[in-house]
Each structure stands twice: as C-alpha cells, then as structure tokens.
Write a protein that holds these residues in place. Structure first.
Motif, short mmCIF file in Angstrom:
data_model
loop_
_atom_site.label_atom_id
_atom_site.label_comp_id
_atom_site.label_asym_id
_atom_site.label_seq_id
_atom_site.Cartn_x
_atom_site.Cartn_y
_atom_site.Cartn_z
N UNK A 133 0.83 -1.20 0.00
CA UNK A 133 0.00 0.00 0.00
C UNK A 133 0.87 1.26 0.00
N UNK A 134 0.78 2.00 -1.08
CA UNK A 134 1.42 3.32 -1.18
C UNK A 134 0.35 4.30 -1.67
N UNK A 135 0.23 5.43 -0.96
CA UNK A 135 -0.73 6.46 -1.36
C UNK A 135 0.02 7.79 -1.43
N UNK A 136 1.09 7.79 -2.21
CA UNK A 136 1.98 8.94 -2.32
C UNK A 136 1.52 9.88 -3.44
N UNK A 137 2.25 10.96 -3.60
CA UNK A 137 2.00 11.88 -4.70
C UNK A 137 2.70 11.31 -5.94
N UNK A 138 1.90 10.92 -6.91
CA UNK A 138 2.47 10.20 -8.06
C UNK A 138 3.15 11.16 -9.02
N UNK A 139 4.45 10.98 -9.18
CA UNK A 139 5.22 11.76 -10.14
C UNK A 139 6.55 11.05 -10.37
N UNK A 140 7.35 11.58 -11.25
CA UNK A 140 8.62 10.93 -11.59
C UNK A 140 9.54 10.85 -10.37
N UNK A 141 9.55 11.89 -9.56
CA UNK A 141 10.41 11.88 -8.38
C UNK A 141 10.07 10.68 -7.47
N UNK A 142 8.78 10.40 -7.32
CA UNK A 142 8.36 9.26 -6.50
C UNK A 142 8.82 7.95 -7.14
N UNK A 143 8.66 7.83 -8.44
CA UNK A 143 9.09 6.61 -9.13
C UNK A 143 10.60 6.42 -9.03
N UNK A 144 11.35 7.52 -9.09
CA UNK A 144 12.80 7.43 -8.93
C UNK A 144 13.15 6.92 -7.54
N UNK A 145 12.39 7.36 -6.54
CA UNK A 145 12.66 6.90 -5.17
C UNK A 145 12.30 5.42 -5.02
N UNK A 146 11.23 4.98 -5.69
CA UNK A 146 10.90 3.56 -5.69
C UNK A 146 12.05 2.73 -6.26
N UNK A 147 12.62 3.21 -7.33
CA UNK A 147 13.75 2.49 -7.93
C UNK A 147 14.97 2.52 -7.01
N UNK A 148 15.21 3.63 -6.37
CA UNK A 148 16.31 3.72 -5.41
C UNK A 148 16.13 2.70 -4.30
N UNK A 149 14.89 2.49 -3.87
CA UNK A 149 14.61 1.54 -2.81
C UNK A 149 14.54 0.10 -3.27
N UNK A 150 14.64 -0.13 -4.57
CA UNK A 150 14.63 -1.48 -5.09
C UNK A 150 13.27 -2.15 -5.04
N UNK A 151 12.18 -1.36 -5.10
CA UNK A 151 10.84 -1.95 -5.10
C UNK A 151 10.57 -2.66 -6.41
N UNK A 152 10.15 -3.91 -6.28
CA UNK A 152 9.75 -4.66 -7.46
C UNK A 152 8.36 -4.24 -7.91
N UNK A 153 7.47 -4.01 -6.94
CA UNK A 153 6.10 -3.59 -7.25
C UNK A 153 5.49 -2.93 -6.03
N UNK A 154 4.47 -2.12 -6.28
CA UNK A 154 3.75 -1.45 -5.19
C UNK A 154 2.28 -1.34 -5.56
N UNK A 155 1.42 -1.53 -4.56
CA UNK A 155 -0.01 -1.30 -4.71
C UNK A 155 -0.25 0.20 -4.56
N UNK A 156 -0.68 0.83 -5.62
CA UNK A 156 -0.76 2.30 -5.68
C UNK A 156 -2.22 2.75 -5.71
N UNK A 157 -2.62 3.50 -4.70
CA UNK A 157 -4.01 3.94 -4.56
C UNK A 157 -4.39 4.93 -5.65
N UNK A 158 -5.48 4.62 -6.38
CA UNK A 158 -6.00 5.54 -7.40
C UNK A 158 -7.44 5.96 -7.11
#
Length: 326
Positions: free
Chosen positions: A16-41
C-alpha cells in the motif's frame, strides 16, 4: 549472502502506497529497489473521477516507462524485476467507485485494478468502515465480494469495521487481506486489529500487510525501524510466516490539504480523525530507504528465506491465487 545482495535479489513488494504520483516518487521507488507497489488511485472518488485518475496514472506510467510498468498479473511483477523497473499495481481504498453497479467491478478489473478495499473508514453501499457503528456486509456487499472473487480482485479490509471484515472473510471464496494494518496489542487504535481479528483472517487463508504509519504505532512519531520490525514480529507470531508482508502506507509528497481530505468523511464532511504530525519511522522515512528494512529484519534474527517471504514472496503467492492465475 550479504544484506545488499539479498535485497537486490529479492522480490520486494509494498502492499500500500498512497503517495504523490510523479517521476520523483518513481525514482525513489527504484532507489529503494521496489519490485512492485499497490498504488491507490481511488479513495473518496466516484466512478468518473476514478476513471480519470486511472487515465492520469496510465499517462504517468507511459511517460516514465524507463522506471515503471503497469501490473495486471504476477508475470508483470516478474518482468518488472527482470527489467529493473517497479511494477505499479493500481488499487482502490474504497469500493465507492463501484457505485451501485456490479458490472463496474469487472470494468475496473479490465482497466488494471486488482485490489479494492471494501470501505474507507465509513459506511458505503458495501459495508461499514472502522470509524462508525458497524452494520456488517450488506446484501449488495455480498454480491460485490462474489463478483470480485469471480473476476480476480483482492478484497482489502484495512480500514473496514470488525463486523464487516469478519463477514467479508466468511463470504469470500478467495483469500482476503488487511493490506496495511498494525496490532492493537501494541497500541489501541480504531485502525489497528486485535489478536483475534489477525488470527481469524489467517485461519481463513487471509493475508496481513504491516503498515508503518506512525500515528498507529506504539511510539507514535518517535517510532524507529526497530519498532516496525517489532510490529512485524508481533503479527508474524499470530498469523504465521506465510501470511505476512509489507504495506507501508507511505504518503510521501503530500501536504496538509491531502490529509484533511483523507480524514473527513467523503473527503469534505465530518472529521473522522486527526493524525497530527506525519513522520515515518527513523531509518525508513522514504521508499528509497527500503534496503534498510531488509537489513533490519536480518539483524533482528529473521532467516534469509523468511525475510524474502516478508519482503514480497508472500504477496506474490496470494496475488497469483486471487488473480486466478493458479
């Protein structure tokens, strides 16, 4: 195998991630090595606004395809891992977007929504949330659960009242989840789950994702990553090593107005709760610090196989079952 190798090699899923969706957030996901995340829409939105949110997420995924890909199946999760990307699993935190139309369950599944929370804090047409008197799963709610089972959508009960949760667990023919919760045994809170509730969902084949949202944690805003590991161990001892995973509830990038929207019924009506200061646990304050969690689990004495299960393998197994891939 050293910690960094374990984390780099593991399937890492945030339920469960309910963050502000943007490229910066996706870059942080990659930095953290996340394979996948459930993203609230969807939270308080109805059908049309939710479709609009999905359209916006689709465009964002397309515009950042070097970092992320859209997940419709566990094969997509494997592909994200193989290609060094993070899979976006679109999810709802409220069945409100189904309105009163059963056909919308499959419509949203076809759009890529594979996880839906039955209620968000209050009453809807399906059942009752955790912040008001719980009338249980409605007749329409039983139909919605059956339809979610039929088309392959996971029922989430994190913000759902205890009676409605129990009746969803009994009604569902597939595993259901508390995707992001903490135990009442460490802190009494309407959003936390009692030992009996945790045992009940596990005994019926369900799954528990452990959140690190500090207002629900024992030490509040003073919580650390070690406090989070303590919560994981507490729940693990109740549900077992195959029924537990991560569901951070990270809200990074959002400000005061977002939390005001979340904490009022329907986004605007009566106040339901007040979180106070939002600070994630020291040691894992952003998605980019996810490797610290793998380290903390191993340092705590969890074996490498158990750590891998908690970090994501258990999520994949449950999703494969619910998404009708077995």
């Amino acid at each position: 195998m050293c910690m960094s190798t374990v984390h780099d090699d593991a399937i890492v899923i945030d339920g469960l991630v309910i963050a502000k969706w943007d490229r910066e957030l996706f870059e942080d996901m990659r930095k953290g090595g996340l394979t996948a995340a459930s993203c609230t829409v969807s939270v308080w939105e109805g059908f049309q606004d939710t479709v609009n949110n999905i359209g916006a997420m689709n465009r964002l995924i397309d515009d950042n395809s070097d970092l992320v890909l859209k997940v419709r199946s566990t094969a997509d999760i494997a592909a994200a891992k193989a290609n060094g990307k993070t899979g976006v699993m679109m999810s709802f935190q409220n069945a409100h977007a189904f309105e009163d139309q059963l056909s919308y369950v499959q419509a949203f599944k076809d759009l890529g929504v594979g996880i839906v929370q039955m209620c968000y804090n209050t009453q809807n047409l399906v059942g009752t949330g955790c912040y008001e008197r719980d009338g249980g799963l409605s007749g329409f709610g039983h139909e919605v659960v059956a339809e979610m089972n039929r088309v392959g959508v996971l029922c989430d009960l994190s913000h759902v009242g205890p009676k409605t949760s129990e009746e969803v667990i009994l009604s569902s023919k597939k595993p259901v989840t508390y995707s992001h919760c903490l135990p009442n045994g460490l802190k009494e809170h309407p959003r936390n789950k009692g030992d009996d509730e945790l045992k009940f969902i596990a005994d019926h084949g369900g799954f528990v994702g452990v959140t690190m949202f500090t207002p629900f944690m024992k030490n509040g805003i003073n919580s650390t990553i070690q406090d989070y590991v303590e919560a994981i161990e507490y729940i693990l001892n109740i549900v077992g090593e195959d029924a537990i995973g991560i569901g951070t509830d990270f809200t990074q990038g959002h400000g005061h107005d977002f939390f005001e929207w979340l904490t009022h019924d329907k986004g605007y009506a009566r106040r339901l709760t007040q979180f106070g200061k939002i600070v994630n646990p020291r040691g894992i304050q952003t998605l980019g610090e996810f490797p610290n969690l793998t380290q903390a689990l191993l340092d705590h004495g969890f074996s490498e196989p158990l750590t891998r299960k908690i970090m994501g393998e258990n999520w994949v197994r449950v999703l494969k079952d619910v998404w009708l891939e077995n």
